[in-house]
Design an enzyme around this catalytic site. Sequence first.
Site, short mmCIF file in Angstrom:
data_model
loop_
_atom_site.label_atom_id
_atom_site.label_comp_id
_atom_site.label_asym_id
_atom_site.label_seq_id
_atom_site.Cartn_x
_atom_site.Cartn_y
_atom_site.Cartn_z
CG LEU A 114 -7.56 -1.04 81.87
CD1 LEU A 114 -8.71 -2.03 81.79
CD2 LEU A 114 -6.87 -1.13 83.22
CG HIS A 115 -0.45 -0.49 79.10
ND1 HIS A 115 -0.67 0.47 80.05
CD2 HIS A 115 0.88 -0.76 79.14
CE1 HIS A 115 0.48 0.78 80.64
NE2 HIS A 115 1.43 0.04 80.10
NE ARG A 116 1.85 -0.83 84.75
CZ ARG A 116 3.18 -0.76 84.60
NH1 ARG A 116 3.87 -1.86 84.37
NH2 ARG A 116 3.81 0.39 84.68
#
Length: 375
Positions: A206-208
Amino acid sequence: MKKIIHLIAAARPNFMKIAPLYHALSLETWAIPVIVHTGQHYDENMFASFFKDLNLPKPHISLGIGSGTHAEQTGRVMIAYEKTLMEARPDLVVVVGDVNSTVACTLAAVKLGIKVAHLEAGLRSGDRSMPEEINRVITDAVADYLWTPSPDGDENLLREGISAKKITRVGNIMIDSLVMMTPAIREEKEAKKKGLPPGKYGVVTLHRPSNVDDESKLMALADTLKRVSEKIPMVFPVHPRTENKLKEYCIWDQLINTPNMTFLEPLSYKSFMSLVFDCRLVITDSGGLQEETSFLRIPCFTLRPNTERPVTVIEGTNILTTADRLLDDISNINAKAINVNKKIHLWDGRAAERVVKNIKCLLDIRLASTEGSLG
């Protein structure tokens, strides 16, 4: 006379895309591939490992731009790259993907009359709130040559009024990197190192900003991941941005104590893909992983409302989902028809070959009419 071809890269996924093309061009007697690193994303230790994994040399040109707002990055890259181009004009500039450096280098080059080719052209999510979508649309509108990975890319460009003469479908260059790296990836045996049984764990990334910057959304995702881990052990290489937000919102301490969840620092490409190769499923908001899992025929649950890679949903293993639906989607995985023998057309590890062939054709055409310069 050899032709100088700039390969523009700014972030890790960009290097994945230029690596196969760099190696393919290096075998050609008429080409001099030059890696231009804008420095939009840079960590010396991380990139040293990444270059080694991909068997790439250090960048031939480093602009050293660094972080900043979208406007700051775009402006700085344009200014710095324009100076580079004015000192020595390449015969062709190849931009990849959809980061700020992609559109910045495209604008700098075309304004100087230097031909630009966009590798991975035509991708569209339809979501203009994504900065990447703006970059894609602008780059494709002004670039001279557009190399697409799949039929939807062609269709998007034609619908936007772009001439079919500019469009060449070459396939997915990311799959070239994956195929090239497969022997080294298999040698990593990362699951075994972590004590994970092959085929019986999931991988999370997860990074957005749309997922991790909103406190309520991130809390909902964290709660869902804890419940998923009750059904299948999860491995979570944590992006620095995500870790910072988890700590800021006081979620980190409770999450890391979750049974059946293993937290890791960001991994090298080889180590990370080794985990993916042996996993049961992937939960992500990444773009590239949608492609890689579809090629590998591994179920991928993408935490986004849309994707610029719809072929991964239509012909691949990708499922768009939300925190609310994720558990049900995972529970229904066995009921979903995933044809493990199906391959997406031109996702075959030979995209770089087709790109080189197209470049040679373009150069030959220009040689016949203007004595040898694409610029």
